[in-house]
Design a protein around this motif. Structure first.
Motif, PDB file in Angstrom:
ATOM      1  N   ARG A 141       0.817  -1.211   0.000  1.00  0.00           N
ATOM      2  CA  ARG A 141       0.000   0.000   0.000  1.00  0.00           C
ATOM      3  C   ARG A 141       0.852   1.262   0.000  1.00  0.00           C
ATOM      4  O   ARG A 141       0.632   2.172  -0.809  1.00  0.00           O
ATOM      5  CB  ARG A 141      -0.925  -0.033   1.221  1.00  0.00           C
ATOM      6  CG  ARG A 141      -1.946   1.076   1.219  1.00  0.00           C
ATOM      7  CD  ARG A 141      -3.082   0.775   2.166  1.00  0.00           C
ATOM      8  NE  ARG A 141      -4.039   1.866   2.182  1.00  0.00           N
ATOM      9  CZ  ARG A 141      -5.239   1.769   2.763  1.00  0.00           C
ATOM     10  NH1 ARG A 141      -5.591   0.634   3.360  1.00  0.00           N
ATOM     11  NH2 ARG A 141      -6.064   2.782   2.740  1.00  0.00           N
ATOM     12  N   HIS A 165      -8.835  -8.636  -8.060  1.00  0.00           N
ATOM     13  CA  HIS A 165      -9.177  -8.007  -6.795  1.00  0.00           C
ATOM     14  C   HIS A 165      -9.259  -8.993  -5.634  1.00  0.00           C
ATOM     15  O   HIS A 165      -9.221  -8.614  -4.478  1.00  0.00           O
ATOM     16  CB  HIS A 165     -10.501  -7.250  -6.936  1.00  0.00           C
ATOM     17  CG  HIS A 165     -10.616  -6.115  -5.977  1.00  0.00           C
ATOM     18  ND1 HIS A 165      -9.815  -4.985  -6.063  1.00  0.00           N
ATOM     19  CD2 HIS A 165     -11.393  -5.935  -4.876  1.00  0.00           C
ATOM     20  CE1 HIS A 165     -10.114  -4.165  -5.068  1.00  0.00           C
ATOM     21  NE2 HIS A 165     -11.070  -4.712  -4.325  1.00  0.00           N
ATOM     22  N   ARG A 166      -9.334 -10.299  -5.972  1.00  0.00           N
ATOM     23  CA  ARG A 166      -9.390 -11.281  -4.882  1.00  0.00           C
ATOM     24  C   ARG A 166      -8.040 -11.450  -4.185  1.00  0.00           C
ATOM     25  O   ARG A 166      -7.966 -11.970  -3.085  1.00  0.00           O
ATOM     26  CB  ARG A 166      -9.887 -12.620  -5.414  1.00  0.00           C
ATOM     27  CG  ARG A 166      -9.033 -13.174  -6.523  1.00  0.00           C
ATOM     28  CD  ARG A 166      -9.631 -14.441  -7.143  1.00  0.00           C
ATOM     29  NE  ARG A 166      -9.041 -14.677  -8.446  1.00  0.00           N
ATOM     30  CZ  ARG A 166      -7.814 -15.144  -8.636  1.00  0.00           C
ATOM     31  NH1 ARG A 166      -7.058 -15.435  -7.610  1.00  0.00           N
ATOM     32  NH2 ARG A 166      -7.338 -15.331  -9.860  1.00  0.00           N
ATOM     33  N   SER A 168      -4.751 -10.194  -2.184  1.00  0.00           N
ATOM     34  CA  SER A 168      -4.492  -9.118  -1.227  1.00  0.00           C
ATOM     35  C   SER A 168      -3.523  -8.106  -1.813  1.00  0.00           C
ATOM     36  O   SER A 168      -3.611  -6.916  -1.538  1.00  0.00           O
ATOM     37  CB  SER A 168      -3.921  -9.685   0.077  1.00  0.00           C
ATOM     38  OG  SER A 168      -2.603 -10.160  -0.119  1.00  0.00           O
ATOM     39  N   GLN A 171      -5.450  -5.730  -3.978  1.00  0.00           N
ATOM     40  CA  GLN A 171      -6.257  -4.859  -3.115  1.00  0.00           C
ATOM     41  C   GLN A 171      -5.391  -3.768  -2.494  1.00  0.00           C
ATOM     42  O   GLN A 171      -5.727  -2.582  -2.548  1.00  0.00           O
ATOM     43  CB  GLN A 171      -6.890  -5.686  -1.990  1.00  0.00           C
ATOM     44  CG  GLN A 171      -8.100  -6.494  -2.412  1.00  0.00           C
ATOM     45  CD  GLN A 171      -8.473  -7.510  -1.335  1.00  0.00           C
ATOM     46  OE1 GLN A 171      -8.211  -7.300  -0.160  1.00  0.00           O
ATOM     47  NE2 GLN A 171      -9.069  -8.611  -1.749  1.00  0.00           N
ATOM     48  N   ASP A 172      -4.287  -4.187  -1.904  1.00  0.00           N
ATOM     49  CA  ASP A 172      -3.438  -3.232  -1.194  1.00  0.00           C
ATOM     50  C   ASP A 172      -2.872  -2.185  -2.138  1.00  0.00           C
ATOM     51  O   ASP A 172      -2.796  -1.002  -1.805  1.00  0.00           O
ATOM     52  CB  ASP A 172      -2.294  -3.963  -0.487  1.00  0.00           C
ATOM     53  CG  ASP A 172      -2.799  -4.835   0.650  1.00  0.00           C
ATOM     54  OD1 ASP A 172      -3.996  -4.721   0.986  1.00  0.00           O
ATOM     55  OD2 ASP A 172      -2.008  -5.630   1.188  1.00  0.00           O
ATOM     56  N   ALA A 175      -5.493   0.187  -3.078  1.00  0.00           N
ATOM     57  CA  ALA A 175      -5.755   1.080  -1.945  1.00  0.00           C
ATOM     58  C   ALA A 175      -4.716   2.202  -1.900  1.00  0.00           C
ATOM     59  O   ALA A 175      -5.058   3.371  -1.678  1.00  0.00           O
ATOM     60  CB  ALA A 175      -5.738   0.289  -0.637  1.00  0.00           C
ATOM     61  N   GLU A 195      -9.014  -3.903 -14.187  1.00  0.00           N
ATOM     62  CA  GLU A 195      -8.631  -5.057 -13.380  1.00  0.00           C
ATOM     63  C   GLU A 195      -8.353  -6.222 -14.317  1.00  0.00           C
ATOM     64  O   GLU A 195      -9.213  -6.604 -15.102  1.00  0.00           O
ATOM     65  CB  GLU A 195      -9.747  -5.445 -12.403  1.00  0.00           C
ATOM     66  CG  GLU A 195      -9.430  -6.729 -11.649  1.00  0.00           C
ATOM     67  CD  GLU A 195     -10.553  -7.171 -10.714  1.00  0.00           C
ATOM     68  OE1 GLU A 195     -11.434  -6.344 -10.398  1.00  0.00           O
ATOM     69  OE2 GLU A 195     -10.546  -8.355 -10.325  1.00  0.00           O
TER      70      GLU A 195
END
Lengths: 300, 300
Positions: A141, A165-166, A168, A171-172, A175, A195
């Motif tokens: 992140r 998106h599944r 991590s 996602q990070d 974010a 994505e």
DNA sequence: TCAACCTATGAAATCGTTTTCACTTCACGA
DNA sequence: TCGTGAAGTGAAAACGATTTCATAGGTTGA
């Protein structure tokens, strides 16, 4: 007897050992392992060793394991949950002492099976929704935020080509991408958010779409190195006055000298591997140890 | 009994098997291996998995082995004979069924030890002075000749930055380099011939020396990809009107898009790995088989 | 009906270690 | 001198699968 655990006297022990080495005796690891319930083998399951990021990780693991007298069993999951499951099963059958795993999905069920069958697991790179595993990750992140901020300093139209998106990591990193926008007071344009599946082709197609927009972005944040290869391919196929700036996770050694220069954070992959191996060895030594969640930065 | 070799009737066999799967029975590979004198494990010893060339090789081996139900034990020798020897010993102790080895040196003694201890060995990439091993190599000499000829078409001052002469790959590639000169009727300039150790630093230093010559070469033949990284680094540090053309063995995926474009032959590394795995499986199935010496070309 | 033979079956030996256990030997203190 | 304990020793069991072996059962042909 030859492992020093027998209560034999010093002199006898020594005589036996010299005799053993003179005769060229070599311990049969299979027999030893059967009796001791340990194989001195550690499994490593990654999506793809051909990816330089994982290659470095594997290299780090191997260097660390070697010192401890373990050998490394390498498995490519191709990011597929079925291959991963099959390999974990095989590894458990081989009575491996432990496994270092970059999980294909944050799906816990399959992992639980592996652990139930007696495998000691350390997770790397990607996190799963559970705190009962040692985990080593990188500062996704933060790094994503910093890289994105660099782009936002030059323009407000920044695209995002991310992984599934599944995971991590995706996602990070997304974010962090959003964090940077928030700090800069910029609303991200949803038409610039893609994505894909962390693949070269995915990166290529996303970049193609971006280049076909009336107003292409001034900068692109790409979620990993493989997608960036696709992005570069798309760029090289297109004539442009000013190509968008590219920033990417997972550096490849040559990106600085590319026709389209790519900026990256420094992914401490080798250290990630060493750390994971360390954690695994620690847990094997003391299974009741508290679970560690290590986040490796770029400092040092 | 559960391996189908027992003389049990069809009905009984089936009942046992369903019962086994219902109870979640998993064969203990250690026990099985101890009795059968085989571990279903294949070792792979390469100088460095972090080198994309070997990475692809390993990937090819793994894909092929997986189909046959074998697992792969990975070892990095760093090109050092001691590490290689130590690993071969460890692998023999683990009762590995076979080893695919990129030998650190053409030194036979150490290999003989390994074979004496019961390991089945297949050699890759580099040849040794013996015909009693299955060997898979690439067309080093031909490719080197072709690449060099391309440079000679433009200029007669061509440099050579090669690997250590004790390796068969370096020898063959240098021979191809000379072949091209002979065909073109050009005498190679000894001041343009460098021998290093296949390392990035070696390539860097050799290229630096070349650039400091009064009259730098118009083209450079580089013996492998890692040295080429060093060569590119040297180039990027130097301002030049016309940089020398670079041709190199072992492509990296991005070289086409480099600021200093690099021409390469296509190194069929993945296929090299698959072929080596095939040969090993064939020999395990029939140890009295004739030894194969496969030379993989770039066709297809 | 009985011998001869074939097949299925369960028991036992085996692979090479490690670990447990019972036993002998020795020294020391009472 | 005898008892207690410590220490060293060799034998034997265990790990879990595979292979061998002897036995029981059944079938076939004379």
């Amino acid at each position: 007897m030859l492992n020093g655990n027998a209560p034999v006297s010093g002199a006898t022990l020594e005589r036996v050992q010299t005799a053993a080495s003179e005769l060229g005796y070599r311990r049969n690891a299979l027999a030893s392992g059967l009796r001791r319930r340990a194989s001195r083998l550690i499994g490593v399951v990654v999506p793809d060793v051909a990816n330089p990021f994982y290659t470095e990780v594997v290299r780090g693991i191997e260097d660390q394991l070697r010192g401890a007298g373990y050998l490394l069993v390498l498995c490519n999951s191709d990011g597929k949950i079925e291959k991963q499951t099959e390999y974990l099963r095989l590894l458990a059958d081989q009575q491996l002492d432990g496994v270092i795993l970059a999980p294909a999905t944050p799906d816990l069920d399959k992992l639980e099976d592996a652990v139930a069958s007696g495998l000691t697991v350390v997770l790397i790179d990607r996190r799963v929704a559970s705190t009962v595993y040692d985990t080593v990750t990188v500062k996704n992140r933060d790094d994503a935020r910093i890289l994105t901020a660099g782009l936002l300093a030059a323009s407000r139209r920044i695209a995002h080509i991310g992984g599934p998106h599944r995971t991590s990591t995706a996602q990070d990193r997304f974010a962090g991408f959003l964090d940077a926008h928030t700090s800069a007071g910029v609303d991200p344009d949803p038409r610039l958010i893609f994505e894909t599946d962390y693949s070269e082709q995915g990166g290529y197609e996303a970049m193609k779409s971006l280049l076909e927009l009336e107003q292409p972005p001034a900068g692109v944040f790409v979620g990993n190195n493989v997608m960036t290869l696709g992005v570069l391919r798309a760029l090289s196929e297109t004539e442009m006055a000013a190509a968008p700036k590219i920033v990417s996770f997972d550096p490849l050694p040559w990106w600085a000298s590319s026709v389209h220069p790519v900026t990256t954070g420094s992914q401490p992959s080798y250290r990630l591997g060493r750390t994971a191996a360390d954690l695994l060895l620690l847990r094997l030594a003391d299974p009741s140890r508290e679970y560690a969640d290590v986040n490796i930065g770029n400092e040092e």
